[in-house]
Design a protein around this motif. Sequence first.
Motif, PDB file in Angstrom:
ATOM      1  N   LEU A  99      19.578   4.500 -10.434  1.00 28.31           N
ATOM      2  CA  LEU A  99      18.217   4.937 -10.757  1.00 28.31           C
ATOM      3  C   LEU A  99      18.235   6.053 -11.794  1.00 28.31           C
ATOM      4  N   ILE A 100      19.153   7.005 -11.625  1.00 25.48           N
ATOM      5  CA  ILE A 100      19.258   8.105 -12.585  1.00 25.48           C
ATOM      6  C   ILE A 100      19.714   7.592 -13.939  1.00 25.48           C
ATOM      7  N   ALA A 101      20.688   6.666 -13.955  1.00 25.27           N
ATOM      8  CA  ALA A 101      21.164   6.106 -15.224  1.00 25.27           C
ATOM      9  C   ALA A 101      20.046   5.369 -15.950  1.00 25.27           C
ATOM     10  N   PHE A 102      19.197   4.651 -15.214  1.00 28.30           N
ATOM     11  CA  PHE A 102      18.063   3.956 -15.836  1.00 28.30           C
ATOM     12  C   PHE A 102      17.097   4.958 -16.457  1.00 28.30           C
ATOM     13  N   GLU A 103      16.809   6.047 -15.754  1.00 31.37           N
ATOM     14  CA  GLU A 103      15.916   7.064 -16.306  1.00 31.37           C
ATOM     15  C   GLU A 103      16.540   7.765 -17.504  1.00 31.37           C
ATOM     16  N   GLN A 104      17.859   7.878 -17.537  1.00 36.33           N
ATOM     17  CA  GLN A 104      18.523   8.500 -18.676  1.00 36.33           C
ATOM     18  C   GLN A 104      18.519   7.590 -19.900  1.00 36.33           C
ATOM     19  N   CYS A 105      18.638   6.275 -19.687  1.00 40.48           N
ATOM     20  CA  CYS A 105      18.759   5.344 -20.810  1.00 40.48           C
ATOM     21  C   CYS A 105      17.408   4.890 -21.347  1.00 40.48           C
ATOM     22  N   HIS A 106      16.450   4.690 -20.449  1.00 40.56           N
ATOM     23  CA  HIS A 106      15.181   4.097 -20.857  1.00 40.56           C
ATOM     24  C   HIS A 106      14.145   5.185 -21.084  1.00 40.56           C
ATOM     25  N   HIS A 107      13.393   5.055 -22.168  1.00 44.85           N
ATOM     26  CA  HIS A 107      12.351   6.035 -22.490  1.00 44.85           C
ATOM     27  C   HIS A 107      11.094   5.669 -21.715  1.00 44.85           C
ATOM     28  N   MET A 108      10.892   6.387 -20.615  1.00 47.69           N
ATOM     29  CA  MET A 108       9.777   6.052 -19.729  1.00 47.69           C
ATOM     30  C   MET A 108       8.426   6.400 -20.335  1.00 47.69           C
ATOM     31  N   ASP A 109       8.399   7.250 -21.356  1.00 47.19           N
ATOM     32  CA  ASP A 109       7.107   7.668 -21.882  1.00 47.19           C
ATOM     33  C   ASP A 109       6.374   6.530 -22.585  1.00 47.19           C
ATOM     34  N   VAL A 110       7.095   5.469 -22.942  1.00 48.45           N
ATOM     35  CA  VAL A 110       6.410   4.345 -23.561  1.00 48.45           C
ATOM     36  C   VAL A 110       5.820   3.415 -22.516  1.00 48.45           C
ATOM     37  N   ASP A 111       6.155   3.629 -21.265  1.00 50.20           N
ATOM     38  CA  ASP A 111       5.602   2.807 -20.189  1.00 50.20           C
ATOM     39  C   ASP A 111       4.419   3.513 -19.557  1.00 50.20           C
ATOM     40  N   ALA A 112       3.819   2.825 -18.613  1.00 46.08           N
ATOM     41  CA  ALA A 112       2.696   3.412 -17.882  1.00 46.08           C
ATOM     42  C   ALA A 112       3.171   4.192 -16.672  1.00 46.08           C
ATOM     43  N   THR A 113       4.466   4.200 -16.431  1.00 44.28           N
ATOM     44  CA  THR A 113       4.980   4.904 -15.266  1.00 44.28           C
ATOM     45  C   THR A 113       4.736   6.395 -15.419  1.00 44.28           C
ATOM     46  N   PRO A 114       4.074   7.058 -14.455  1.00 44.96           N
ATOM     47  CA  PRO A 114       3.818   8.491 -14.581  1.00 44.96           C
ATOM     48  C   PRO A 114       5.100   9.293 -14.388  1.00 44.96           C
ATOM     49  N   GLY A 115       5.572   9.894 -15.463  1.00 44.75           N
ATOM     50  CA  GLY A 115       6.793  10.686 -15.375  1.00 44.75           C
ATOM     51  C   GLY A 115       8.011   9.809 -15.535  1.00 44.75           C
ATOM     52  N   GLY A 116       8.937  10.259 -16.360  1.00 42.41           N
ATOM     53  CA  GLY A 116      10.101   9.438 -16.634  1.00 42.41           C
ATOM     54  C   GLY A 116      11.362   9.884 -15.964  1.00 42.41           C
ATOM     55  N   ASN A 117      11.333  10.976 -15.194  1.00 40.13           N
ATOM     56  CA  ASN A 117      12.576  11.478 -14.605  1.00 40.13           C
ATOM     57  C   ASN A 117      12.361  11.916 -13.158  1.00 40.13           C
TER      58      ASN A 117
END
Length: 554
Positions: free
Chosen positions: A416-434
Motif C-alpha cells: 500500500l505504501i509503495a503504491f502511494e509512493q509510485c502513483h500520483h494520487m492527486d490526479v485521482d478523486a481519492t481524497p489524500g494521496g498518502n
Amino acid sequence: MVAVFNKDVLSWYLITLKLKETVDANLKKSPSPQWQPLPRNPLLTNGTPGAGGETPAPALLTTRQDPASVAFPAQSPAHSPKPQDPEWVITIRGKLAQARAEEAACPWARLSVYRVPKSLRDGDDRAYSPQAVSIGPLHHGKRRLRDMERHKWRALHHVLKRTGHDVTAYLDALRPMEDRARACYDGRVAWMPADEFVQCLVLDGTFVLELFRGALEGFAGDLGYSRHDPVFAMRGAMHAVRSDMILLENQIPLFVLDRLLGTQQGRPEQTGAVAALAVRFFDPLMPTDTPMHRKDRSMLESSVAASSATASFDPLSEPMLHCLDVFRRSLLRAGLQPTPPPAARLWPRMWSVPRRVVADKRRQQFVHCVSELREAGIRCRRRNTDRFWDIRFDKGVLHIPRILIHDGTKPLFLNLIAFEQCHHMDVDATPGGNNITSYAIFMDNLINSAEDVKYLHDRGIIEHWLGSDAEVAELFNRLCLEVVFDINDSYLSGLSDQVNRYYDYKWSTWVASLQHNYFTNPWAIVSLVAGVFLLLLTTMQTFYSAYSYYRPAA
C-alpha cells in the motif's frame, strides 16, 4: 674483371628501374591536387563583365571542406544530425530525438501497475514478490509460480463450459484494448508478443474472477467446483493466493476484468461489478480483529456498483485502477477528512512556558513515543471503530482504533505504501494521496520499544499474533525506512499539532508526574496523605508558636 664490373652496373640499373616504377605507381594512386579552380558559373559575377560577358568566380574550393557546407550554409536544428558530426555525436542526437518523442507521448500518465523501486524493496523483496500465483505480465512465466498455471486453465475451462462460449470470444474482447492495457504496466512488457499478452490477460483475469465469484457465491454451487478442490475452495491455498493478489506488481487493470465479466454475462460495456466483488473478497485482509460490519459492507458494495455514489463514500465513487486500488479505497471509506489544526488558546503565562521551540515547521515526526507522551500526561485509549486510521485527540487522550498485527500485515502495508509512493494520487478523486503512509509513520513515531507496544496492547489498541512485542515494534519501525514523505501534507498533521501543543505545556507534565509518583498504588496514596497531614500540623505548630511569642497571653 671487366665482366664482374658490368654485372654490378647492371644490378644497380635494374634496382633503379624498379624504384622508378614503384614511385610512378604511387603517384597515380595519390589524390587530386589540393587546390582546384571552381568551374565557371554565369550566375557568379563580380559586377564587371569581362571577355564574353562573365567573370570566373575568384573563390577556390579545397578538398578538406564539405561541399554541402558551402552550398547550403544555413544551420540545422540542434537535434538534427549534421554530415560533419562525428558518429558519437550523431548517436547522442538520436537519443535526444527519442527522448523528445517519449516526452510528447507522456506514457507515464497511464501507469497504474508499477515495479517497486529498488530503494523500497531492499531487504524486503519477498514482501513484494508473489509466492503462489502470478497475476499479469510482470511475473509471468516464473518457474516457481508455474504450478498454478494448470489451475488457471481449469478456471477458464469451467467458464467456457458454463457460458457455452468459445475462447475466441474473450480473446477478441480484449484484443482492441491491448495497447491501453500495456500502457498500464511499468515493467517493459514490450518484449511480450501481442498474442501472448492477450492470452495472459484472459487466463489470469478469468482466474481472478472465478475467485471473486466463488468467495461470494460459493465454489461448489453454480460454479461447479469440487468441495475438495485444492485452490477453488475457501481453504487450502486460498490464503496464499489472496495475499498474492494484493501485491502491487501482481495486478491486472480493472477495466480488463470488467470487460471479461461483462463478456461472460452478455454485457461487455458494464463497469463497477468487479470492484464490488473485490471489496467482499479482500475483506479478510482488513487490518482489524473484526470483519467489516454487514451494514458497512453492503453500503460499500452498493456505492461501487451504483452509478451515482453517495457523498459519504467518496473514495469509491470514481473509476478505480486495479484490485490494490480497490482495497486501499475500501480502507479509506466514509469520507476521510484531515484534522484541522488547533485554535490558539490563551493559557496563563505561568503554566505555558514551553520546553523547546520548534523553529522548523517541517518536522521529522508526528508525535513523540508513548513513553514520552505518558510523562507529559497524554494517555492512549482504544476507540471503538473498525476504521483503524481514524485517530482522534481530546483533552489529553489519544483515541486510537484497534489494529490486528499478523504475518500478512507487513506485506500488506508495504505494498500500500509503495503504491502511494509510485502513483500520483492527486490526479485521482481519492481524497489524500498518502493516508496509509501517514498512518504507518504516525504509528512508527508512537512506538519506539517493546514497552510502548506493551502499553498499547494493555489498552486494547494493538492485538498481535507475532512472537513478542519487540517484533511488533521492529515491524512498525521498518515500514517507512526509505519513504519520501511531507508531514505537512497529511490528514494527521492537524492532530499532530494538537498533541504537540499539549505536550509543550509544563502543567500537564507536573500533573502526570504527581500521578505517576504518588498515585500508582494505595500505599503511595496513604504516604502522600500522611505527609500532607504532617506538613499541615507542622505549619499550624509554627504559626501558634510565633503567634504566642508576639502576642503573649495576658
